[in-house]
Structure formats: C-alpha cells, structure tokens
Enzyme design. Sequence first.
Site, PDB file in Angstrom:
ATOM      1  N   TYR A  20       0.833  -1.210   0.000  1.00 18.11           N
ATOM      2  CA  TYR A  20       0.000   0.000   0.000  1.00 18.11           C
ATOM      3  C   TYR A  20       0.864   1.256   0.000  1.00 18.11           C
ATOM      4  CZ  TYR A  20      -2.903  -3.799   1.671  1.00 18.11           C
ATOM      5  OH  TYR A  20      -3.506  -5.015   1.802  1.00 18.11           O
ATOM      6  N   TYR A 148     -12.809  -7.257   5.391  1.00 13.98           N
ATOM      7  CA  TYR A 148     -11.578  -7.331   4.590  1.00 13.98           C
ATOM      8  C   TYR A 148     -11.342  -8.792   4.212  1.00 13.98           C
ATOM      9  CZ  TYR A 148      -6.820  -7.311   2.958  1.00 13.98           C
ATOM     10  OH  TYR A 148      -5.711  -7.495   2.175  1.00 13.98           O
ATOM     11  N   ASP A 249     -14.514 -16.449   6.588  1.00 12.91           N
ATOM     12  CA  ASP A 249     -13.111 -16.117   6.338  1.00 12.91           C
ATOM     13  C   ASP A 249     -12.401 -16.032   7.692  1.00 12.91           C
ATOM     14  OD1 ASP A 249     -10.656 -14.981   5.874  1.00 12.91           O
ATOM     15  OD2 ASP A 249     -11.394 -13.409   4.527  1.00 12.91           O
ATOM     16  N   LYS A 278      -2.751 -17.063   7.147  1.00 15.48           N
ATOM     17  CA  LYS A 278      -1.949 -16.302   8.122  1.00 15.48           C
ATOM     18  C   LYS A 278      -1.238 -17.164   9.172  1.00 15.48           C
ATOM     19  CE  LYS A 278      -3.387 -11.607   7.490  1.00 15.48           C
ATOM     20  NZ  LYS A 278      -4.643 -11.117   6.941  1.00 15.48           N
TER      21      LYS A 278
HETATM   22  C1  LIG Z   1      -5.038 -11.055   5.546  1.00 12.23           C
HETATM   23  C2  LIG Z   1      -6.410 -11.491   5.211  1.00 12.23           C
HETATM   24  C3  LIG Z   1      -6.724 -11.975   3.931  1.00 12.23           C
HETATM   25  C4  LIG Z   1      -5.705 -12.022   2.815  1.00 12.23           C
HETATM   26  O1  LIG Z   1      -4.652 -12.862   3.084  1.00 12.23           O
HETATM   27  P1  LIG Z   1      -3.248 -12.694   2.271  1.00 12.23           P
HETATM   28  O2  LIG Z   1      -2.446 -13.857   2.719  1.00 12.23           O
HETATM   29  O3  LIG Z   1      -2.690 -11.371   2.689  1.00 12.23           O
HETATM   30  O4  LIG Z   1      -3.593 -12.737   0.828  1.00 12.23           O
HETATM   31  C5  LIG Z   1      -8.021 -12.390   3.704  1.00 12.23           C
HETATM   32  N1  LIG Z   1      -8.958 -12.339   4.677  1.00 12.23           N
HETATM   33  C6  LIG Z   1      -8.689 -11.895   5.916  1.00 12.23           C
HETATM   34  C7  LIG Z   1      -9.758 -11.885   6.956  1.00 12.23           C
HETATM   35  C8  LIG Z   1      -7.404 -11.439   6.226  1.00 12.23           C
HETATM   36  O5  LIG Z   1      -7.149 -10.963   7.453  1.00 12.23           O
END
Ligand SMILES: *Cc1c(COP(=O)(O)O)cnc(C)c1O
Length: 433
Positions: A20, A148, A249, A278
């Site tokens: 960013y 997000y 997610d 993550k």
């Molecule tokens: C970080 C994140 C993503 C994206 O993951 P990347 O490994 O950075 O592509 C998707 N959803 C959530 C909730 C996240 O925190």
Amino acid sequence: MTTGPNDLTDRDRSVVWHPYAPMPATMPVVPVVSAQGASLTLADGRVVVDGMSSWWAAIHGYRHPVLDAAVRDQIADMSHVMFGGLTHGPAVELAELLVEITPDGLQHVFFSDSGSVAVEVAIKMAIQYWAGRGRPDRHRLLTVRSGYHGDTLAAMSVCDPVTGMHQMFSAVLPQQLFGPQPSPVFGAEFDRTHTAALEQLLDEHRDEIAAVILEPIVQGAGGMRFYSPAYLAAVRALCDEHDVLLIADEIATGFGRSGKLFGCEHAGIAPDIMCVGKAMTGGYVSMAATLCTSEVAEGVSKAESGALMHGPTYMGNPLAAAVSLASIRLLLAQPWRAGIGRIEARLVQGLGSARALPNVADIRVLGAIGVVETVEALPMAAMQAVCLEHGVWLRPFGRLVYTMPPYVTTDQEVDRICAALVDTVTRVAPVSA
Ligand SMILES: *Cc1c(COP(=O)(O)O)cnc(C)c1O
C-alpha cells in the site's frame, strides 16, 4: 558493496515496492536483521517487541525451535513437488488435522498460497456449486460493510467498498451486495432488528446470491471490530432459510487469536466453506487453505467442468505443510486458552488508562487482540516513531492503533506494547490538527 542500515534503506527505496505504498516510498522502512521470540532485531542494533505478529501470523514468535526443526527436517526430504497427480505425507496429514479441528461438517481441503487466493477459491467453489445444481444465475456474493478479504480482484469485491477503494477499480470489480456492518458489538444484546437489513437483501436477491461471506466475530483490516456471536448465529440461520451458502473467512481469526480456536466457535456454528491462512504456518511461509462440506464438494463436481477450476504451482508445498503441522500441534499441545486469556487480561489492564484521553473513541480487547480507536485519525509515521522509542513495533492506520502480539509475548512485553500504544495516542497530534 556496503550493507549498513542507511545504505539498505536507500537501495530499498530505489527498487522495492512496499505494501500500500507509492514508488518511491514516502514512508520510512525499518531494516530488520533477525528475530527471536516476540522480538525483532533492527539493523541499528535496537531490539523491539513485535506487537503485530507479522500481520497475525507469527503466533509462536520467531525462531521457535520446534518450527525451525520441522522446516529443516522437511528440507532434508524435499522442499517442493507439484501437486497435480502427486501427493505427500505433510499435505495429507495437514488436511486431516484441519478437518479434525475445524467446525463440524468441513470435510475437504483445497490448499493455496495465500489468504487472498483461498478467498478466490472459496468464491469459485460457491459459484461452481450453484452451477452444479443447475443454477448458474446464482453467482453474486452478499457481504457486510467494514470487511476485509484480501487484495486480489474477487476478494477485493467483497472488502468494504470505502476502505477497499472500490471506486478506483469499479470498472473491473464484480458488483456484490453489501449489508450494514455486523451489530451489535461483542458483548451487547442482539435482537432480530440487527439482521433485518441483511434479511431483506437475502429476500430481494435470493435468486442471484451464491453465498454470504464474512469474517466471524472479528473484522480485521476493514475496521478491527468485534461483533456479537448471536449475530453470526442469526446469519447462519438466515443462510439456511434462504438456501444460500455461508463462507467464513477465518484467515485472521483462526488458530486461537480471538480466544477460541476459530471465530465460528463463539457462535457454535459451522460454515459451508471456510478459509484459513496467516497463522496456519506459524508465520514461517505463505500457505492458506479453503475447506468445504461434502455437499459443496459434490455440487462443484457435478458442474459442467466436473472439477474445481484452480491449481496453484506451489499448491500443498511440503515445507509450508510441514511447518503448519508443527505449528498447529505445538498450539494444541499447550494450554493455549489460558495463554491467550493471560494476554487478554494484560491488554485490558494496560490499555485501560487510554480511556480518559480526549482523542480516544473506544478501547476494545478480545483474545490476544487489543484496539484503541481514536476520534481523529493520527499520522502513521509519527505514531510509529513514538512506538519505536518504546521499543515496540506497531503499524497503526488512521483511527486504529492496535496490537495482536505473538502468544509467547511475556507480561512485561505486553505492558511495553500497551505503554507504547497509550503514549502514542497521548502524544501524537491528529492529522487535521
Ligand atoms: C489477511 C487477510 C486476507 C488475505 O490474506 P493474504 O495472505 O494477505 O492474501 C483475507 N482475509 C482476511 C480476513 C485477512 O485478514
């Protein structure tokens, strides 16, 4: 060629693009030479506590002997083989373990290289599922504001329309449906009015919606908000009533961060599709996974193609799978609930003194996540400078100053993070001032 810290930042500025950021960068970057436990060692010799866990990932801290050994042992066998037509122990064992520890009903695992890709795969699964059921018209997603889900195009289409900068990409983004941000906040009383707007969208658009996608309980990069488990349970019920899939997610929330192993457990629900990433690898390398129920898998496989149309080059990477297995087993083998409870209590105590500050709008803590929301936005560079004075690495943005430290962070280190956070909000003048 010299490698002093200033030289490195200058060279970085001329060639390397950071997240960013413009090119060349306008924000300073800080060179790191090594990391150990919860700390980063900077090129100038300073040792700082990493209050970010390298963006939620390094839950066991850095250079953990068990994780280091898992990577070394796997390198001795093989670092990578293609996953098309081949398989290996680490991938199979990791898939089995994920099925075992995630909410009931999630039976199948698709590996990918990052969280954003895991979200893309989840979206494709949902669309192909409906195609397999003879409903190719059901291809839109319904989500909530302040979410997000990643930076690739389809993932971005379900991020908050304002903070996700939809304006800039409106010509190419799929147009999704947005309900209000989830409410009430965590701990407050839920009633049916909180999901009324979402229910109306489901009623009006049921023939075009493939799935609802959201982050369970904790909205991460889109606003660092914690919402009521009863809201999530109500969304699950609404998806069932409207015959719509639910995608959870858990890329930020997974592996204990919110105080439960997965955010869905706060509400006792199981999604149809779930994304993890993550912290899965303990912060060592990039890997993510998309899990689904047998019903979703059968639907996808009934579609015209007869197959899920995705296949990353580094799918199922053995090094990433081996370190993920080691990281998850390490977590489960320790009293992790108590450990996260310890950090939670310490954050509550350490951040409490910020409540009286004039620029503070809210303080919230859930599991090993602490957030101070300010009334007015603060400039990031000035905030980071104050944190570094305290020997703490944080990356606040706008009105959010927050921490999600590694689970190995000691009480004294959590106190140091809190002191840095409170001092930052005390001393740094708002952007508008
Ligand atoms: C970080 C994140 C993503 C994206 O993951 P990347 O490994 O950075 O592509 C998707 N959803 C959530 C909730 C996240 O925190």
